[in-house]
Design a protein around this motif. Structure first.
Motif, PDB file in Angstrom:
ATOM      1  N   ILE A  81       0.839  -1.209   0.000  1.00 42.28           N
ATOM      2  CA  ILE A  81       0.000   0.000   0.000  1.00 42.28           C
ATOM      3  C   ILE A  81       0.871   1.254   0.000  1.00 42.28           C
ATOM      4  O   ILE A  81       0.622   2.213  -0.738  1.00 42.28           O
ATOM      5  CB  ILE A  81      -0.949  -0.002   1.216  1.00 42.28           C
ATOM      6  CG1 ILE A  81      -1.965  -1.135   1.088  1.00 42.28           C
ATOM      7  CG2 ILE A  81      -1.670   1.342   1.353  1.00 42.28           C
ATOM      8  CD1 ILE A  81      -2.829  -1.339   2.318  1.00 42.28           C
ATOM      9  N   LEU A  84       2.408   1.809  -3.480  1.00 42.69           N
ATOM     10  CA  LEU A  84       1.489   2.250  -4.532  1.00 42.69           C
ATOM     11  C   LEU A  84       0.854   3.607  -4.243  1.00 42.69           C
ATOM     12  O   LEU A  84       0.894   4.520  -5.077  1.00 42.69           O
ATOM     13  CB  LEU A  84       0.392   1.198  -4.727  1.00 42.69           C
ATOM     14  CG  LEU A  84       0.858  -0.179  -5.231  1.00 42.69           C
ATOM     15  CD1 LEU A  84      -0.314  -1.146  -5.274  1.00 42.69           C
ATOM     16  CD2 LEU A  84       1.521  -0.059  -6.595  1.00 42.69           C
ATOM     17  N   LEU A  85       0.249   3.748  -3.066  1.00 45.09           N
ATOM     18  CA  LEU A  85      -0.487   4.980  -2.741  1.00 45.09           C
ATOM     19  C   LEU A  85       0.405   6.045  -2.109  1.00 45.09           C
ATOM     20  O   LEU A  85       0.009   7.210  -2.030  1.00 45.09           O
ATOM     21  CB  LEU A  85      -1.648   4.657  -1.792  1.00 45.09           C
ATOM     22  CG  LEU A  85      -2.670   3.653  -2.308  1.00 45.09           C
ATOM     23  CD1 LEU A  85      -3.806   3.482  -1.298  1.00 45.09           C
ATOM     24  CD2 LEU A  85      -3.222   4.097  -3.659  1.00 45.09           C
ATOM     25  N   ALA A  89       2.524   7.473  -5.848  1.00 43.48           N
ATOM     26  CA  ALA A  89       1.671   8.665  -5.939  1.00 43.48           C
ATOM     27  C   ALA A  89       2.484   9.941  -5.766  1.00 43.48           C
ATOM     28  O   ALA A  89       2.307  10.913  -6.523  1.00 43.48           O
ATOM     29  CB  ALA A  89       0.562   8.593  -4.895  1.00 43.48           C
ATOM     30  N   ALA A 172      -0.497  13.444  -1.520  1.00 36.10           N
ATOM     31  CA  ALA A 172       0.204  12.153  -1.548  1.00 36.10           C
ATOM     32  C   ALA A 172       1.352  12.127  -0.537  1.00 36.10           C
ATOM     33  O   ALA A 172       1.573  11.120   0.140  1.00 36.10           O
ATOM     34  CB  ALA A 172       0.735  11.873  -2.959  1.00 36.10           C
ATOM     35  N   TYR A 176       1.916   9.659   2.507  1.00 38.89           N
ATOM     36  CA  TYR A 176       3.215   8.983   2.569  1.00 38.89           C
ATOM     37  C   TYR A 176       3.823   9.120   3.960  1.00 38.89           C
ATOM     38  O   TYR A 176       4.305   8.151   4.551  1.00 38.89           O
ATOM     39  CB  TYR A 176       4.107   9.637   1.511  1.00 38.89           C
ATOM     40  CG  TYR A 176       5.536   9.164   1.406  1.00 38.89           C
ATOM     41  CD1 TYR A 176       5.934   8.383   0.328  1.00 38.89           C
ATOM     42  CD2 TYR A 176       6.513   9.541   2.323  1.00 38.89           C
ATOM     43  CE1 TYR A 176       7.248   7.964   0.188  1.00 38.89           C
ATOM     44  CE2 TYR A 176       7.826   9.130   2.196  1.00 38.89           C
ATOM     45  CZ  TYR A 176       8.185   8.350   1.126  1.00 38.89           C
ATOM     46  OH  TYR A 176       9.489   7.941   0.998  1.00 38.89           O
ATOM     47  N   TYR A 179       1.455   7.334   6.725  1.00 39.96           N
ATOM     48  CA  TYR A 179       1.348   5.882   6.584  1.00 39.96           C
ATOM     49  C   TYR A 179       2.666   5.180   6.887  1.00 39.96           C
ATOM     50  O   TYR A 179       2.677   4.009   7.269  1.00 39.96           O
ATOM     51  CB  TYR A 179       0.889   5.520   5.166  1.00 39.96           C
ATOM     52  CG  TYR A 179       0.353   4.115   5.061  1.00 39.96           C
ATOM     53  CD1 TYR A 179      -0.950   3.816   5.447  1.00 39.96           C
ATOM     54  CD2 TYR A 179       1.160   3.075   4.586  1.00 39.96           C
ATOM     55  CE1 TYR A 179      -1.441   2.520   5.366  1.00 39.96           C
ATOM     56  CE2 TYR A 179       0.671   1.778   4.505  1.00 39.96           C
ATOM     57  CZ  TYR A 179      -0.634   1.509   4.898  1.00 39.96           C
ATOM     58  OH  TYR A 179      -1.116   0.228   4.820  1.00 39.96           O
TER      59      TYR A 179
END
Length: 304
Positions: A81, A84-85, A89, A172, A176, A179
């Motif tokens: 995750i 990708l995100l 991103a 994003a 980032y 997360y």
């Protein structure tokens, strides 16, 4: 010995921040002068830089972590995750903003991420609104207004797609940063970011495979610029930043990383000769002032 380590840390973070800022400007040159495809550049940059970071981990740090991160289902899912995100991103939106506008505006818009993090934490009731938060948000709003309009209410001085991609880049980067928090205490940063780059680059390869490029049409200058973006503007910039944390506090590292947008602005204006109005300089000063305020008064999450 302690003073020598501190001097080394200062040189590393300053060099890393400048590499990041200049790397964005060099990417702009690749788009404008050599018509490099954004998808191809992001794919190639992520795959090569990710491989190099994992190589550094293998040679200099705990190599077992490279595989261990995949052994736990929870960390493996989080890493995918994040790749990708988070990583993909951030890199794609930042490069797309440069492609449609310029490196200076893209970098400054991306640095609005701390403000988004503040607002998110206030909405989640994880922190309370302070006077510093209000000043920070006001500086960012004033900075954006002057940067994007040059003081004119009737027209934008920056193309709309560049603004949209730049704001998405800030969103994003905020994701980032937030997360990554649970992953970083478990594994070395080089492992997390290296794998995240490879995951992001691999995913984008399905849209634009890195080998789909007419390499014969590119002059030597294009390869030199591409090498700078990948080696200096991505791999070494991140490695230097992480290494500086060994001898500097996060507060000092965050403060000195504000050289990144400054380097991007200076090289965009004076090297690529992009027009920059007086009020845009005022907006730049507001945003850099916001970064300095946050770095000087509280510990700020630091991610590249």
């Amino acid at each position: 010995m302690k003073e020598a380590n501190r001097t080394k840390g200062l040189l590393l973070v300053i060099t890393g921040a400048i590499f990041w800022g200049v790397g964005g400007t060099v990417a702009q040159k690749l788009f404008q002068q050599y018509a490099i495809n954004v998808n191809w550049l992001v794919t190639t940059r992520l795959l090569i830089a990710g491989f190099l970071l994992l190589t550094v981990q293998f040679l200099l740090k705990d190599r077992s972590q490279i595989i261990d991160v995949w052994k736990k289902k929870s960390s493996a899912v989080q890493l995918i995750i994040f790749g990708l995100l988070g990583m993909l991103a951030v890199q794609y939106t930042y490069m797309a903003s440069i492609r449609h506008g310029n490196a200076a505006v893209a970098t400054l818009l991306q640095y609005l991420a701390p403000v988004l993090i503040i607002l998110y934490m206030i909405l989640r009731k994880q922190t309370v609104l302070s006077r510093q938060d209000i000043i920070t948000v006001l500086l960012s709003l004033c900075g954006c207004f002057f940067l994007l309009t040059n003081g004119s209410l009737s027209e934008l001085s920056v193309p709309a797609p560049a603004i949209i991609w730049g704001v998405l880049s800030a969103v994003a980067l905020a994701f980032y940063t937030l997360y990554a928090v649970p992953l970083l205490p478990q594994y070395d940063s080089l492992v997390i970011v290296g794998w995240a780059m490879i995951i992001g680059g691999f995913a984008l390869s399905f849209i634009h495979p890195p080998w789909h490029m007419d390499f014969t049409r590119l002059p030597i200058g294009a390869y030199a610029n591409l090498g700078f973006v990948i080696i200096f503007g991505t791999m070494l910039a991140f490695f230097f930043y992480i290494e500086s944390l060994q001898s500097l506090s996060p507060k000092e590292t965050s403060l000195l990383s504000s050289l990144e947008p400054l380097a991007a602005v200076m090289t965009t204006v004076f090297w690529l000769h992009e027009p920059f109005g007086f009020m845009q300089w005022i907006g730049t000063a507001c945003i850099i002032g916001m970064i300095l305020l946050m770095a000087l008064t509280k510990k700020t999450p630091s991610v590249e």
